[in-house]
Design an enzyme around this catalytic site. Structure first.
Site, mmCIF file in Angstrom:
data_model
loop_
_atom_site.group_PDB
_atom_site.id
_atom_site.type_symbol
_atom_site.label_atom_id
_atom_site.label_comp_id
_atom_site.label_asym_id
_atom_site.label_seq_id
_atom_site.Cartn_x
_atom_site.Cartn_y
_atom_site.Cartn_z
ATOM 1 N N ASP A 1 0.834 -1.202 0.000
ATOM 2 C CA ASP A 1 0.000 0.000 0.000
ATOM 3 C C ASP A 1 0.870 1.253 0.000
ATOM 4 O O ASP A 1 0.595 2.226 -0.718
ATOM 5 C CB ASP A 1 -0.923 -0.024 1.217
ATOM 6 C CG ASP A 1 -1.740 1.249 1.351
ATOM 7 O OD1 ASP A 1 -2.624 1.474 0.513
ATOM 8 O OD2 ASP A 1 -1.482 2.025 2.290
ATOM 9 N N GLU B 1 -2.218 -5.342 -3.509
ATOM 10 C CA GLU B 1 -1.272 -4.548 -2.725
ATOM 11 C C GLU B 1 -0.185 -5.433 -2.124
ATOM 12 O O GLU B 1 0.992 -5.047 -2.082
ATOM 13 C CB GLU B 1 -2.013 -3.789 -1.630
ATOM 14 C CG GLU B 1 -2.893 -2.669 -2.168
ATOM 15 C CD GLU B 1 -3.563 -1.865 -1.084
ATOM 16 O OE1 GLU B 1 -3.844 -0.678 -1.323
ATOM 17 O OE2 GLU B 1 -3.811 -2.418 0.012
#
Length: 234
Positions: A56, A127
């Protein structure tokens, strides 16, 4: 990761990522949901949430760096563009197109979950995959991967105006053209409480302009607003 077939993971890496993992455990962990560990505590201990946390951050840096270096718009607009690129729908769609869903290890219960849960799992895995690529090959490789699968969506986002909040945008358009403020009405609710689907209509005065469907009233409103904006553009 002993006792499980690993060849499909390396094949995915070769065909979709363009390289083989030296540390294949990184890739397998990136595609392992927490629920799978809960069902296989004796044989599996690692899930993808730490890699998701790392990925992320890499994703946000990569997208932010690209926007900063290529556009002169003010901070508020760049923030909206970035949000459109990295939202769950965008990265979940990228994961779906990469085709790793059959490799994602999750519990039997999660496999039977609804579309909303499925999209979230794919987005989280995307992610985590970024995190795995970063650890395996470094930032430049992760940045290039993000460029191919996420930043490449920007032209279409700008063309469609989907970076703008659809409800706010529709309010501006409808007030300018019709002299009305959009009014949203629930038309239908179906499904169990944990996976309910809502259909809402957006009205200009007494005229039904469009409908939208989603897993929440807010999501259905957004879809109805998007559909209405398309009609006004046409």
């Amino acid at each position: 990761m002993t006792g499980m077939p690993t060849a499909p993971y390396q094949q995915f890496a070769r065909e979709k990522l363009g390289f083989e993992f030296v540390n294949l455990d990184l890739l397998i962990t990136a595609l392992t949901h927490r629920s799978y560990v809960n069902e296989h505590r004796k044989s599996v201990s690692d899930h993808n949430e730490r890699l998701e946390f790392l990925g992320d951050a890499v994703l946000e840096l990569s997208v932010t760096n690209y926007l900063f270096r290529n556009y002169d718009e003010p901070e508020g607009i760049l923030t909206s563009w970035r949000a459109a690129l990295v939202r769950t729908e965008s990265i979940g769609d990228a994961g779906q197109k990469l085709g790793y869903e059959p490799l994602v290890r999750m519990s039997r219960g999660e496999k039977q979950g609804g579309e909303r849960a499925r999209l979230q799992i794919l987005a989280n895995a995307f992610e985590a995959l970024i995190g795995a690529i970063y650890l395996e090959r470094g930032y430049d490789e992760a940045d290039a991967f993000i460029g191919r699968h996420i930043v490449s969506k920007l032209d279409n986002i700008l063309k469609e105006g989907s970076w703008r909040d659809p409800k706010s945008h529709l309010q501006e358009v409808m007030q300018r053209i019709d002299g009305h403020t959009p009014r949203y009405v629930v038309l239908e609710e179906v499904g169990p409480d944990h996976d309910k689907i809502f259909t809402l209509g957006v009205y200009s005065g007494e005229r039904l302009v469009s409908r939208g469907t989603g897993p929440s009233k807010q999501a259905a409103q957004q879809e109805a607003a998007k559909a209405a904006l398309q009609l006004y553009r046409d």
